[in-house]
Motif scaffolding. Structure first.
Motif, short mmCIF file in Angstrom:
data_model
loop_
_atom_site.label_atom_id
_atom_site.label_comp_id
_atom_site.label_asym_id
_atom_site.label_seq_id
_atom_site.Cartn_x
_atom_site.Cartn_y
_atom_site.Cartn_z
N ASP A 309 46.12 30.87 -2.31
CA ASP A 309 46.30 29.41 -2.36
C ASP A 309 46.56 28.85 -0.96
O ASP A 309 45.98 27.84 -0.57
CB ASP A 309 47.46 29.05 -3.28
CG ASP A 309 47.15 29.34 -4.73
OD1 ASP A 309 46.22 28.73 -5.27
OD2 ASP A 309 47.83 30.19 -5.33
N THR A 310 47.42 29.54 -0.22
CA THR A 310 47.71 29.10 1.14
C THR A 310 46.48 29.24 2.02
O THR A 310 46.18 28.37 2.85
CB THR A 310 48.87 29.94 1.72
OG1 THR A 310 50.02 29.80 0.86
CG2 THR A 310 49.23 29.48 3.12
N PHE A 311 45.75 30.34 1.83
CA PHE A 311 44.55 30.57 2.63
C PHE A 311 43.49 29.51 2.34
O PHE A 311 42.79 29.05 3.25
CB PHE A 311 44.01 31.97 2.34
CG PHE A 311 42.88 32.38 3.24
CD1 PHE A 311 43.11 32.68 4.57
CD2 PHE A 311 41.59 32.46 2.76
CE1 PHE A 311 42.07 33.05 5.41
CE2 PHE A 311 40.54 32.82 3.58
CZ PHE A 311 40.78 33.12 4.92
N PHE A 312 43.36 29.12 1.07
CA PHE A 312 42.41 28.06 0.71
C PHE A 312 42.72 26.77 1.46
O PHE A 312 41.83 26.15 2.04
CB PHE A 312 42.44 27.82 -0.80
CG PHE A 312 41.87 26.49 -1.20
CD1 PHE A 312 40.50 26.27 -1.16
CD2 PHE A 312 42.70 25.44 -1.60
CE1 PHE A 312 39.97 25.03 -1.52
CE2 PHE A 312 42.18 24.22 -1.96
CZ PHE A 312 40.81 24.01 -1.91
N GLU A 313 43.98 26.37 1.47
CA GLU A 313 44.37 25.15 2.16
C GLU A 313 44.17 25.27 3.67
O GLU A 313 43.74 24.34 4.34
CB GLU A 313 45.83 24.81 1.85
CG GLU A 313 46.07 24.33 0.43
CD GLU A 313 45.44 22.97 0.16
OE1 GLU A 313 45.12 22.24 1.12
OE2 GLU A 313 45.27 22.62 -1.02
N PHE A 314 44.49 26.46 4.21
CA PHE A 314 44.34 26.68 5.64
C PHE A 314 42.87 26.53 6.07
O PHE A 314 42.57 25.90 7.09
CB PHE A 314 44.83 28.09 6.00
CG PHE A 314 44.47 28.51 7.40
CD1 PHE A 314 45.20 28.06 8.49
CD2 PHE A 314 43.40 29.36 7.63
CE1 PHE A 314 44.87 28.45 9.78
CE2 PHE A 314 43.05 29.75 8.92
CZ PHE A 314 43.79 29.29 10.00
N GLY A 315 41.96 27.10 5.30
CA GLY A 315 40.55 27.07 5.68
C GLY A 315 39.86 25.76 5.43
O GLY A 315 38.85 25.44 6.06
N LEU A 316 40.40 24.98 4.48
CA LEU A 316 39.73 23.73 4.12
C LEU A 316 39.71 22.75 5.30
O LEU A 316 38.70 22.07 5.53
CB LEU A 316 40.44 23.10 2.92
CG LEU A 316 39.80 21.82 2.36
CD1 LEU A 316 38.36 22.07 1.92
CD2 LEU A 316 40.64 21.28 1.20
N LYS A 317 40.80 22.67 6.04
CA LYS A 317 40.87 21.71 7.15
C LYS A 317 39.84 21.99 8.23
O LYS A 317 39.06 21.10 8.60
CB LYS A 317 42.27 21.66 7.75
CG LYS A 317 42.42 20.62 8.87
CD LYS A 317 43.82 20.64 9.46
CE LYS A 317 43.96 19.55 10.51
NZ LYS A 317 42.97 19.68 11.61
N PRO A 318 39.78 23.20 8.82
CA PRO A 318 38.75 23.42 9.85
C PRO A 318 37.33 23.30 9.31
O PRO A 318 36.42 22.91 10.05
CB PRO A 318 39.04 24.84 10.35
CG PRO A 318 39.89 25.47 9.30
CD PRO A 318 40.67 24.37 8.68
N LEU A 319 37.13 23.61 8.02
CA LEU A 319 35.80 23.45 7.45
C LEU A 319 35.40 21.97 7.42
O LEU A 319 34.29 21.61 7.82
CB LEU A 319 35.77 24.03 6.04
CG LEU A 319 34.43 23.99 5.31
CD1 LEU A 319 33.35 24.70 6.10
CD2 LEU A 319 34.58 24.62 3.93
#
Length: 337
Positions: A309-319
């Motif tokens: 869940d944390t990784f999903f949120e982390f990657g969404l921004k730079p994407l």
């Protein structure tokens, strides 16, 4: 003459029935899932599914959506006729050799519908994994004849597609979208992520190169494409960006079910598995061939936990930051020649 032993699923069912009868498992309390049974008894998921099916048909357990399989409520102490109700019988070792008992007497499939079949299949997949879903297991959960679901669904493959369409259709979008393409894509990504988290098996269905032609999934695609529309992007770039965002979600979500499968197969939780890998990990970190990796891991005094869940949120921004660069770039610089 040697006596043939009971099949594994029957021994497991008898043991769980004993726990229920002796009060170790109370009404409403969750019984071991198929994954837990597979891990604790060292059997295949199919065997674990047969054990729970036998208990369910005996009336000892029942499925509850979003909860799992629980001990069924006991009958009232006195029936309407003033007599104590007949005692429920646990699965008998001397029963038929068929791994799936016949539906309970008096059960009828006259009220069976495609919707009920799909809902039952969803409950099985959510609680026990996609591998536990079969036309027979769905019939057993609904208490109907094994072949009855085939009157409404042609095959398991068709059933899985109906399940996926139902799952993707559980959430929609507001009539009035939020302002700006980025807010719309964020909402779409988080909506899909919630669906994948609710149905961990869903990412196992279909592939990026062979997309699912499902009406409910197209609702999410339409939302994303509409967010990208009107910004001067050519059609191919719009599709590329949509697929890029979808593949990011799908690529993370696929590990939700894989982790559950790995835990069932090995009997080890994620943390326990990592503990077993410590010697190999330390050897790699200490090797001079990987100096950057060794330096980084050595600096993580509290370790590193990968939370999806944390990784999903982390990657969404730079994407989304990258998509912004494409949208804001001059048209000639958006796609390579």
């Amino acid at each position: 003459m040697a006596v043939k032993s009971d099949p594994p699923f029957r021994r497991i069912a008898d043991e769980i029935a004993r726990r229920i009868d002796e009060g170790e498992l109370a009404p409403g309390e969750r019984v071991p899932s198929t994954r837990q049974i597979a891990r604790d008894w060292g059997v295949a998921l199919a065997t674990a599914t047969k054990a729970l099916t036998a208990l369910r048909l005996a009336g000892l357990v029942e499925a509850r959506p979003r909860v799992g399989t629980v001990v069924a409520a006991k009958e009232r102490a006195v029936s309407e006729g003033g007599r104590p109700p007949a005692k429920r019988q646990p699965p008998s070792s001397s029963s038929s050799s068929s791994p799936f008992p016949s539906p309970p007497h008096g059960s009828s499939d006259r009220e069976l519908t495609r919707e009920r079949i799909v809902r039952a299949a969803l409950d099985i997949a959510d609680g026990e994994g996609l591998a536990a879903v079969s036309m027979r297991s769905v019939a057993a959960r609904l208490g109907v004849a094994a072949m009855s679901p085939y009157r409404y669904v042609n095959s398991k493959d068709d059933l899985v597609l109906l399940m996926a369409d139902a799952a993707f259709g559980e959430e929609g979008y507001p009539v009035e979208p939020p302002e700006g393409w980025r807010a719309r894509l964020e909402l779409g990504a988080r909506t899909l992520w919630r669906i994948y988290r609710r149905h961990p098996w869903l990412a196992q269905v279909g592939s990026l190169t062979r997309p699912l032609m499902l009406p409910a999934l197209m609702v999410h695609a339409e939302w994303a494409l509409a967010a990208l529309d009107g910004h001067g992007l050519d059609p191919a770039t719009m599709l590329d960006l949509h697929i890029l965002l979808y593949s990011y979600l799908h690529g993370i979500a696929v590990h939700l079910e894989r982790e559950a499968q790995a835990e069932a197969a090995t009997g080890l939780s994620e943390d326990q598995w990592m503990d077993h890998q410590t010697p190999a990990f330390e050897a790699i970190a200490a090797a001079t061939r990987y100096p950057v990796f060794g330096r980084i891991t050595d600096s993580l005094k509290d370790g590193y936990d990968l939370d999806l869940d944390t990784f999903f949120e982390f990657g969404l921004k730079p994407l989304l930051d990258g998509i912004a660069l494409i949208i804001e770039a001059p048209p000639t610089a958006r796609r390579p020649a």
